[in-house]
Motif scaffolding. Structure first.
Motif, mmCIF file in Angstrom:
data_model
loop_
_atom_site.group_PDB
_atom_site.id
_atom_site.type_symbol
_atom_site.label_atom_id
_atom_site.label_comp_id
_atom_site.label_asym_id
_atom_site.label_seq_id
_atom_site.Cartn_x
_atom_site.Cartn_y
_atom_site.Cartn_z
ATOM 1 N N SER A 162 -6.527 44.211 -50.516
ATOM 2 C CA SER A 162 -5.682 45.040 -49.657
ATOM 3 C C SER A 162 -4.239 44.581 -49.719
ATOM 4 O O SER A 162 -3.951 43.391 -49.748
ATOM 5 N N THR A 163 -3.336 45.542 -49.784
ATOM 6 C CA THR A 163 -1.903 45.259 -49.828
ATOM 7 C C THR A 163 -1.264 45.800 -48.564
ATOM 8 O O THR A 163 -1.871 46.583 -47.836
ATOM 9 N N SER A 219 -1.594 49.519 -48.439
ATOM 10 C CA SER A 219 -2.891 50.065 -48.072
ATOM 11 C C SER A 219 -3.158 49.875 -46.587
ATOM 12 O O SER A 219 -3.746 50.725 -45.933
ATOM 13 N N GLU A 278 -7.554 55.301 -53.617
ATOM 14 C CA GLU A 278 -7.015 54.066 -53.048
ATOM 15 C C GLU A 278 -6.359 53.215 -54.126
ATOM 16 O O GLU A 278 -5.351 52.547 -53.879
ATOM 17 N N CYS A 315 -2.966 54.449 -54.796
ATOM 18 C CA CYS A 315 -2.076 54.151 -53.677
ATOM 19 C C CYS A 315 -1.683 52.680 -53.648
ATOM 20 O O CYS A 315 -0.517 52.349 -53.449
ATOM 21 N N GLU A 316 -2.639 51.795 -53.889
ATOM 22 C CA GLU A 316 -2.425 50.370 -53.663
ATOM 23 C C GLU A 316 -1.863 49.639 -54.878
ATOM 24 O O GLU A 316 -1.095 48.691 -54.728
ATOM 25 N N GLN A 317 -2.234 50.043 -56.077
ATOM 26 C CA GLN A 317 -1.918 49.239 -57.258
ATOM 27 C C GLN A 317 -1.072 49.970 -58.290
ATOM 28 O O GLN A 317 -0.975 49.531 -59.436
ATOM 29 N N LYS A 353 1.070 57.687 -48.283
ATOM 30 C CA LYS A 353 1.928 56.765 -49.042
ATOM 31 C C LYS A 353 3.067 57.523 -49.724
ATOM 32 O O LYS A 353 4.240 57.105 -49.655
#
Length: 722
Positions: free
Chosen positions: A166-167, A170, A242, A245-247, A324
């Protein structure tokens, strides 16, 4: 035709023909189309596709196994990168595209497939490329396969070895997702400290950056395929959404492109009205032009097309990705680009940027993107107050653009708009004068207008003739319900009910303006009884035989229905809250910045441009059409007894009517001039004097506005009272 026996030998022979070319040839400048390489690649592809169809899902595939074991795709990718022979990259792209699209078995998870695919992706969208068409097709095929097998996204994006932990992005996206489900408050934008959420794009390479680069192509077919590829990727759900969105920096890339297109707009030369009324056109419509080339100078078209694309993308994307992306739009476009121009000293820059925001609010349909637009407009410190103050700007154009922005906001399906702009200021009901201790409520209500009459007598603009007949200003008692109104006497027709409704609303003063609308049915009926408190000269609609009350009621019904459909899911209360006691510091009522500028402007209707008055009254009418008890009481109930230093829509109209009667004394031949002014506004009379033109048009707007309010008040009556 390829032999059906021993396909592997035939496949190997064709591959050896390609490799032998590099061993035997001595002409490095010979184009690839003049060699046997394209034909050999075509034969190899036919064998692979034929084998795939014949062997089924689980059957042996020796040719595909040979391709994987001997890393043929790696070799082809290397040859394409070397451009040897010239034009080889085009043949390689075609082979990869057809191989991935025609072979049914999912192969992207194979290391000897996704590695060369990754290398070939890095060769796409390079400066000076002459193979954009083939590159766009190849990337579209890759995204299509990823759409079919979402678990392969990780291989294509080259993030196999990066942790999926998780960032901050996120975490905040999850919070925003929960907030949007549980609350009406827009998700907050990223904080300045969370630079990882919407930081400028610096090192993003690979599939996403290649697609963004191809969206800038001058060839419409290439640009369209790049857009389609982005939509395929952004539509991935579950862990793949996800992952994006996160990476990845997909949100930053898309928002930065919007910022780039915005920076290209020539704000100093754009027409604000054209920008503000920009039509709702799908982003894909720009690719249906006859020409395959874009007019590169049409920056405004490119900007709104990209904005519509982002709106479409965020509606189709999973919520975590949509939030995001919307946050990145808020940070990179709204805060970094738009806000400085809204605060610019140059009026043209501020005007056009306001017009662009007005169009953006009208065109946006994505809930997450609308959340961020509203957060920017209503919750950004100092900005929201500035935009509302500009509704009363020294520049009429800026005032009109700001009022248009407010009207567009009032048409969006978001509860916070009215809560922040109006209802939060009315909630305390401190505009009401507290009843005296021990006085019966009914007695208080019945005596409210007597005290109002005293206030009016002290008003220097209020003529003594207005109080000549107390029947005009003595309404019947009202109940505490916001929508209650005295039921009409039995036997009255629809025209009588509308007339009575407006009589109740405006206490007899503006009633005579409404009576001019019903002059055919009621001529002389109320005037002889009540006296001509408003001179007959200012009533001009009936002189041109314009439509009767039915047209006003029809328009009001349409407006009220629109507002009701917006607010139906907002769970508004059905009754008024109890008024809070005005004690302590800061207890004086403040109507809010929006109502303040609207009332200030309304008080100057007789000296303002016609177009500005139309926009002003449109905003007030829309506010009055919402079926909230506080709005109904404050805007449509003339019998509330106002506290000290408070005002309502009715009190503003009272003083405006008094000023009107004083000013028309200076105009000779008023009736004829009003008729001429109406005919001129209708395009029936082109020769008209300029003397008193602003005043005459203001009188006409005021008359029509009073009719609109009367119709709205009538339509909002409970059915049993209609």
């Amino acid at each position: 035709r390829e032999p059906t026996v021993d396909l592997l030998d035939s496949f190997i022979d064709h591959w050896k023909s390609i490799t032998n070319y590099y061993i035997e040839t001595t002409d490095d400048s010979r184009p690839v189309r003049q060699t046997d390489i394209p034909w050999c690649l075509k034969q190899m592809l036919d064998i692979l596709v034929y084998e795939d169809k014949q062997q089924g899902e689980d059957g042996p595939r020796p040719c595909i196994d040979y391709l994987l074991q001997h890393k043929l795709l790696e070799t082809l990718c290397t040859l394409g990168k070397a451009q040897y022979p010239p034009g080889m990259i085009q043949q390689v792209l075609l082979f990869f595209s057809q191989f991935l699209s025609q072979v049914q078995r999912s192969l992207l998870q194979q290391v000897n497939i996704y590695r060369p695919v990754q290398k070939l992706i890095r060769l796409c969208a390079l400066p000076g490329s002459h193979t954009e068409k083939e590159e766009a097709q190849f990337l579209l095929v890759v995204c299509s396969r990823v759409k079919e097998d979402p678990h392969t996204l990780r291989y294509v994006l080259e993030i196999l070895d990066r942790p999926a932990a998780s960032t901050p992005a996120s975490d905040q996206s999850q919070l925003c997702t929960q907030a949007s489900n549980d609350s009406t408050e827009p998700p907050p934008p990223p904080s300045q400290s969370d630079s990882s959420i919407c930081s400028p794009v610096q090192s993003e390479t690979g599939l996403l950056s290649a697609l963004l680069q191809l969206t800038k192509s001058q060839r419409s077919s290439v640009c369209l395929k790049a857009h389609q590829s982005l939509l395929l990727l952004s539509g991935l759900n579950g862990t793949s959404g996800e992952l994006l969105c996160e990476q990845t920096q997909l949100g930053e890339l898309l928002a930065e492109r919007l910022q780039e297109l915005y920076s290209l707009l020539p704000l100093e030369s754009l027409d604000p009205l054209e920008v503000q009324s920009w039509p709702q056109t799908p982003w894909s419509s720009q690719f249906s032009r006859c020409s395959s080339e874009f007019p590169s100078s049409d920056h405004i078209t490119n900007f709104f097309s990209w904005f519509d694309f982002l709106d479409h993308l965020t509606r189709e994307a999973p919520q975590v990705l949509a939030v995001k992306l919307s946050q990145c739009v808020h940070q990179l476009w709204l805060l970094d680009a738009v806000q400085p121009q809204l605060q610019h000293r140059c009026e043209q820059v501020a005007l056009v940027s306001t017009s662009i925001l007005c169009a953006a609010v009208r065109l946006v349909r994505s809930p997450s993107l609308l959340d961020q637009l509203l957060y920017f407009l209503l919750r950004t410190p100092s900005l929201s107050q500035l935009l509302l103050q500009r509704c009363d700007h020294i520049s009429d154009q800026i005032s009109m653009a700001s009022l248009s922005l407010v009207e567009e906001l009032l048409q969006k399906p978001h509860r916070d708009i009215l809560d922040i702009l109006v209802l939060s200021f009315l909630q305390s009901r401190r505009y009401l004068c507290p009843p005296a201790t021990g006085v019966d409520d009914r007695h208080t209500e019945s005596s409210e207008t007597n005290e109002d009459s005293d206030d009016l007598e002290e008003d220097p603009f209020f003529s003594d003739s207005l109080l000549s007949n107390s029947q005009l200003l003595l309404p019947p008692p009202l109940s505490s319900s916001s929508s209650s109104a005295p039921p009409p006497p039995s036997g009255l027709g629809a025209a009588d009910v509308v007339n009575r409704t407006f009589y109740d609303f405006c206490g007899g003063i503006s009633h005579l303006l409404w009576d001019s609308l019903l002059g055919q049915q009621h001529h002389g009926q109320g005037q002889e009884e009540n006296g001509q408190t408003v001179p007959v000269q200012v009533r001009s609609a009936q002189l041109l035989q314009e439509g009767g009350y039915e047209s006003y009621v029809h328009d009001a019904h349409t407006l009220v229905t629109q507002c009701l459909s917006l607010s139906q899911s907002w769970d508004w209360p059905l009754s008024l809250p109890p008024p809070s006691s005005p004690t302590g510091e800061g207890a004086e009522f403040f109507e809010g910045h929006l109502l303040k500028v609207l009332f200030d402007r309304l008080g100057r209707v007789l000296e303002q441009p016609y177009e500005l008055n139309l926009q002003l009254t449109a905003v007030i009418s829309r506010l009055s059409a919402f079926n909230h008890p506080l709005l109904h009481e404050y805007l449509l109930n003339p019998y509330i007894h106002l506290s000290h230093c408070s005002r309502s829509l009715f009190s503003v109209l009272v003083r405006l009517m008094a000023e009107l009667m004083e000013r028309i004394q200076q105009v000779s031949n008023l009736t004829d001039r009003l008729v001429d002014a109406r005919r001129h506004l209708l395009g029936l009379n082109h020769s008209i004097g300029l003397e008193h033109m602003t005043l005459l048009r203001g009188v006409i707007v005021l008359e029509e506005f009073c009719k609109e309010l009367a119709a709205i008040a009538f339509v909002k009556l409970p059915l049993d009272q209609q």
